[in-house]
Scaffold this motif. Structure first.
Motif, PDB file in Angstrom:
ATOM      1  N   SER A   1      -2.807 -31.789  -0.849  1.00 36.55           N
ATOM      2  CA  SER A   1      -4.052 -31.789  -1.630  1.00 36.55           C
ATOM      3  C   SER A   1      -4.478 -33.227  -1.859  1.00 36.55           C
ATOM      4  O   SER A   1      -3.745 -34.159  -1.513  1.00 36.55           O
ATOM      5  N   SER A   2      -5.639 -33.417  -2.459  1.00 37.39           N
ATOM      6  CA  SER A   2      -6.041 -34.749  -2.905  1.00 37.39           C
ATOM      7  C   SER A   2      -5.132 -35.153  -4.076  1.00 37.39           C
ATOM      8  O   SER A   2      -4.459 -34.297  -4.655  1.00 37.39           O
ATOM      9  N   PRO A   3      -5.106 -36.444  -4.449  1.00 33.91           N
ATOM     10  CA  PRO A   3      -4.234 -36.860  -5.555  1.00 33.91           C
ATOM     11  C   PRO A   3      -4.600 -36.110  -6.835  1.00 33.91           C
ATOM     12  O   PRO A   3      -5.772 -35.994  -7.174  1.00 33.91           O
ATOM     13  N   GLY A   4      -3.598 -35.571  -7.494  1.00 32.23           N
ATOM     14  CA  GLY A   4      -3.828 -34.975  -8.805  1.00 32.23           C
ATOM     15  C   GLY A   4      -4.413 -33.573  -8.815  1.00 32.23           C
ATOM     16  O   GLY A   4      -4.813 -33.071  -9.867  1.00 32.23           O
ATOM     17  N   ALA A   5      -4.470 -32.902  -7.679  1.00 30.43           N
ATOM     18  CA  ALA A   5      -5.024 -31.540  -7.650  1.00 30.43           C
ATOM     19  C   ALA A   5      -4.065 -30.529  -8.290  1.00 30.43           C
ATOM     20  O   ALA A   5      -4.460 -29.399  -8.570  1.00 30.43           O
TER      21      ALA A   5
ATOM     22  N   LYS B   1      -0.297 -30.320  -7.415  1.00 28.25           N
ATOM     23  CA  LYS B   1       0.840 -29.901  -6.579  1.00 28.25           C
ATOM     24  C   LYS B   1       2.127 -29.797  -7.400  1.00 28.25           C
ATOM     25  O   LYS B   1       2.818 -28.785  -7.365  1.00 28.25           O
TER      26      LYS B   1
ATOM     27  N   ARG C   1      10.183 -34.742 -12.513  1.00 26.20           N
ATOM     28  CA  ARG C   1       9.592 -33.527 -13.106  1.00 26.20           C
ATOM     29  C   ARG C   1      10.171 -32.282 -12.450  1.00 26.20           C
ATOM     30  O   ARG C   1      10.431 -31.282 -13.111  1.00 26.20           O
TER      31      ARG C   1
ATOM     32  N   GLU D   1       6.371 -31.585  -0.813  1.00 30.04           N
ATOM     33  CA  GLU D   1       5.152 -32.038  -1.504  1.00 30.04           C
ATOM     34  C   GLU D   1       4.664 -33.279  -0.793  1.00 30.04           C
ATOM     35  O   GLU D   1       5.296 -34.327  -0.827  1.00 30.04           O
TER      36      GLU D   1
ATOM     37  N   LYS E   1      -6.456 -25.077 -11.287  1.00 29.44           N
ATOM     38  CA  LYS E   1      -7.046 -25.483 -12.577  1.00 29.44           C
ATOM     39  C   LYS E   1      -8.218 -24.589 -12.975  1.00 29.44           C
ATOM     40  O   LYS E   1      -9.179 -25.059 -13.581  1.00 29.44           O
TER      41      LYS E   1
ATOM     42  N   ASP F   1      -8.450 -22.653 -15.266  1.00 29.85           N
ATOM     43  CA  ASP F   1      -8.635 -22.616 -16.727  1.00 29.85           C
ATOM     44  C   ASP F   1      -9.754 -23.545 -17.179  1.00 29.85           C
ATOM     45  O   ASP F   1     -10.300 -23.394 -18.271  1.00 29.85           O
ATOM     46  N   LEU F   2     -10.119 -24.515 -16.322  1.00 28.76           N
ATOM     47  CA  LEU F   2     -11.162 -25.472 -16.695  1.00 28.76           C
ATOM     48  C   LEU F   2     -12.574 -25.000 -16.359  1.00 28.76           C
ATOM     49  O   LEU F   2     -13.553 -25.655 -16.725  1.00 28.76           O
TER      50      LEU F   2
ATOM     51  N   SER G   1      -4.102 -21.099 -12.174  1.00 25.38           N
ATOM     52  CA  SER G   1      -3.997 -22.170 -13.156  1.00 25.38           C
ATOM     53  C   SER G   1      -2.538 -22.356 -13.522  1.00 25.38           C
ATOM     54  O   SER G   1      -1.884 -21.412 -13.983  1.00 25.38           O
ATOM     55  N   ALA G   2      -2.043 -23.574 -13.325  1.00 28.64           N
ATOM     56  CA  ALA G   2      -0.666 -23.864 -13.714  1.00 28.64           C
ATOM     57  C   ALA G   2      -0.567 -24.014 -15.227  1.00 28.64           C
ATOM     58  O   ALA G   2       0.512 -23.915 -15.793  1.00 28.64           O
ATOM     59  N   SER G   3      -1.713 -24.238 -15.889  1.00 27.74           N
ATOM     60  CA  SER G   3      -1.706 -24.379 -17.346  1.00 27.74           C
ATOM     61  C   SER G   3      -1.660 -23.027 -18.036  1.00 27.74           C
ATOM     62  O   SER G   3      -0.794 -22.777 -18.865  1.00 27.74           O
TER      63      SER G   3
HETATM   64  N1  LIG Z   1      -6.188 -27.994 -17.005  1.00 30.08           N
HETATM   65  C1  LIG Z   1      -5.274 -28.029 -16.051  1.00 30.08           C
HETATM   66  N2  LIG Z   1      -4.694 -29.189 -15.705  1.00 30.08           N
HETATM   67  C2  LIG Z   1      -3.782 -29.180 -14.723  1.00 30.08           C
HETATM   68  C3  LIG Z   1      -3.407 -27.996 -14.030  1.00 30.08           C
HETATM   69  N3  LIG Z   1      -2.483 -28.319 -13.083  1.00 30.08           N
HETATM   70  C4  LIG Z   1      -2.282 -29.642 -13.202  1.00 30.08           C
HETATM   71  N4  LIG Z   1      -3.055 -30.173 -14.185  1.00 30.08           N
HETATM   72  C5  LIG Z   1      -3.109 -31.582 -14.604  1.00 30.08           C
HETATM   73  O1  LIG Z   1      -3.594 -32.366 -13.529  1.00 30.08           O
HETATM   74  C6  LIG Z   1      -2.925 -33.639 -13.488  1.00 30.08           C
HETATM   75  C7  LIG Z   1      -2.297 -33.839 -12.124  1.00 30.08           C
HETATM   76  O2  LIG Z   1      -1.312 -32.832 -11.913  1.00 30.08           O
HETATM   77  P1  LIG Z   1      -0.113 -33.012 -10.891  1.00 30.08           P
HETATM   78  O3  LIG Z   1       0.626 -31.743 -10.889  1.00 30.08           O
HETATM   79  O4  LIG Z   1       0.644 -34.262 -11.222  1.00 30.08           O
HETATM   80  O5  LIG Z   1      -0.906 -33.209  -9.537  1.00 30.08           O
HETATM   81  P2  LIG Z   1      -0.345 -33.645  -8.088  1.00 30.08           P
HETATM   82  O6  LIG Z   1      -1.211 -33.004  -7.087  1.00 30.08           O
HETATM   83  O7  LIG Z   1       1.095 -33.376  -8.007  1.00 30.08           O
HETATM   84  O8  LIG Z   1      -0.603 -35.217  -8.131  1.00 30.08           O
HETATM   85  P3  LIG Z   1      -0.065 -36.319  -7.049  1.00 30.08           P
HETATM   86  O9  LIG Z   1       1.310 -35.900  -6.620  1.00 30.08           O
HETATM   87  O10 LIG Z   1      -0.069 -37.594  -7.820  1.00 30.08           O
HETATM   88  O11 LIG Z   1      -1.064 -36.310  -5.932  1.00 30.08           O
HETATM   89  C8  LIG Z   1      -1.911 -33.599 -14.617  1.00 30.08           C
HETATM   90  O12 LIG Z   1      -2.461 -34.264 -15.736  1.00 30.08           O
HETATM   91  C9  LIG Z   1      -1.725 -32.125 -14.883  1.00 30.08           C
HETATM   92  O13 LIG Z   1      -1.366 -31.871 -16.224  1.00 30.08           O
HETATM   93  C10 LIG Z   1      -4.053 -26.781 -14.414  1.00 30.08           C
HETATM   94  O14 LIG Z   1      -3.812 -25.693 -13.884  1.00 30.08           O
HETATM   95  N5  LIG Z   1      -4.973 -26.853 -15.422  1.00 30.08           N
END
Ligand SMILES: Nc1nc2c(ncn2[C@@H]2O[C@H](COP(=O)(O)OP(=O)(O)OP(=O)(O)O)[C@@H](O)[C@H]2O)c(=O)[nH]1
Ligand SMILES: [Mg+2]
Ligand SMILES: [Zn+2]
Ligand SMILES: [Zn+2]
Ligand SMILES: [Zn+2]
Lengths: 234, 130
Positions: free
Chosen positions: A40-44, A46, A78, A124, A172, A174-175, A203-205
């Motif tokens: 995915s893109s950074p922060g999506a 994963k 984590r 990942e 995400k 939930d957003l 939603s992982a949240s």
């Molecule tokens: N609201 C919401 N926030 C989420 C959800 N999943 C992840 N986040 C937030 O999104 C941000 C990035 O989440 P990560 O799980 O670190 O994303 P990643 O894809 O692993 O990021 P990189 O490995 O750095 O590319 C964090 O602040 C999470 O808390 C979700 O389902 N809902």
């Protein structure tokens, strides 16, 4: 004096990576495990998704993670915290994992445990929507994530990634109440570039949609490793 | 920039091809690639990284010729072939179906190598003794 010659090669440009990826896959098959490449893109989301999914599936599957966050140990920590063996890939900074890096990770994994005991190996990948799609690492299936905050045009702007994916997770969700984006439009765009993909909204949240995704992972792993029938996932 | 890693892959394949020419050392004039439009490769970036990577090597002086291949897909509604467009979400203009079967555009191929071989009689020093 020199005769001009021409040889037709007809080789894959990525042949060198492909050979290593095929070799990695031979190991996976010898160990009878399924390997999923998560991109995915950074922060999506994963790592957040893997935290939830690994926790939910731990009673049913033996799993390990190859972690492609090469700049920090944060993601590896984590995931270790949810009780799964994690091998950080520390080959240096790169914008994608390649098959040789994953091969190095597999050597480390073998030093920790017997991979033949695993059902499922997660990779990942580095956060990037472009090149990980072209660098196979030996995975059996590709999983692509797209968070709703990225907008509904991303499947059209980065079509190769979403075309190559076997499974796409819209994350995400939930957003959604806070965003001017229609999730149906995101899903339609994904299906327009890749009608064969499995698509889940999660939603992982909040945990929304995770059950269907977990059932898919479980069923796919079981089918791959020819194990017993589908069971309930809590 | 992933074109750097792709260039490394390309050089490995070319080295293997060169081993097939032993004991002669081919002088490469051009390497021809086919690169599909529906890939993550930027032809300009690939040319740039290739030029930088071959400097001072046996491939110095060779050029990278890139033929781009357009994205084409077959509409499974009517079997006609169309050019998918991001503005239409890659869907078929005839039947409004998703992009099902890609006909071309995914190519990442080393097509051919133009080269010459030093001739043993006129240039015996170029032939390594084995
Ligand atoms: N609201 C919401 N926030 C989420 C959800 N999943 C992840 N986040 C937030 O999104 C941000 C990035 O989440 P990560 O799980 O670190 O994303 P990643 O894809 O692993 O990021 P990189 O490995 O750095 O590319 C964090 O602040 C999470 O808390 C979700 O389902 N809902
Ligand atoms: Mg992460
Ligand atoms: Zn091996
Ligand atoms: Zn990259
Ligand atoms: Zn049609």
């Amino acid at each position: 004096m020199h005769m001009p010659l021409s040889d037709t090669l007809g080789l894959n440009l990525m042949a060198a990576n492909q050979h290593q990826a095929d070799h990695n896959r031979e190991h996976f098959d010898a160990w009878n495990l399924l390997c999923l490449n998560v991109m995915s893109s950074p922060g999506a989301g994963k790592t957040s998704l893997l935290e939830r999914t690994i926790t939910a599936l731990a009673p049913h599957l033996e799993m390990a993670v190859l972690e492609g966050d090469m700049t920090t140990q944060l993601d590896a920590q984590r995931l270790e915290a949810v009780g799964v063996p994690v091998v950080p890939i520390t080959t240096g900074r790169a914008c994608h994992l390649d098959a040789a890096m994953v091969s190095g990770g597999l050597c480390q994994l073998q030093a920790q445990l017997d991979p033949a005991a695993l059902d499922l190996l997660w990779v990942e990948n580095v956060g990037n929507l472009v090149c990980p799609a072209e660098f196979e690492v030996g995975e059996h299936l590709k999983v692509a994530l797209l968070s709703v905050t990225e907008g509904d045009d991303k499947p059209l702007k980065y079509p190769v990634m979403f075309r190559e994916a076997d499974c796409v997770l819209i994350t995400k969700v939930d957003l959604l109440p806070y965003l001017p984006v229609a999730v149906q439009r995101i899903e339609t765009h994904i299906r327009s570039v890749n009608p064969a993909a499995e698509v889940f909204q999660v939603s992982a949240s909040s945990g929304a949609g995770l059950d269907a995704w977990h059932q898919w992972v479980l069923a796919t792993t079981r089918e791959h490793t020819r194990q017993a029938a589908l069971v309930e996932v809590g | 920039m992933h074109e750097v890693d792709m260039t490394k892959c390309l050089l490995l394949s070319l080295q293997e091809w060169k081993r097939g020419q032993e004991p002669l050392t081919p002088v490469v004039a051009a390497v021809h690639l086919q690169v599909g439009d529906f890939t993550c490769v930027e032809p300009e970036a690939l040319r740039f990284t290739f030029a930088a990577a071959v400097e001072g090597t046996w491939l110095d002086g060779s050029t990278l010729e890139i033929e781009t291949v357009p994205l084409r897909a077959r509409c499974l509604g009517c079997t006609s072939v169309y050019s998918p467009d991001s503005a239409q979400a890659y869907r078929s203009p005839c039947c409004d179906r998703p992009m099902e079967e890609i006909v071309s555009g995914r190519e990442l191929r080393i097509r051919s190598v133009d080269y010459s071989l030093p001739q043993q009689t006129s240039d015996p020093a170029a032939v390594p003794s084995r």
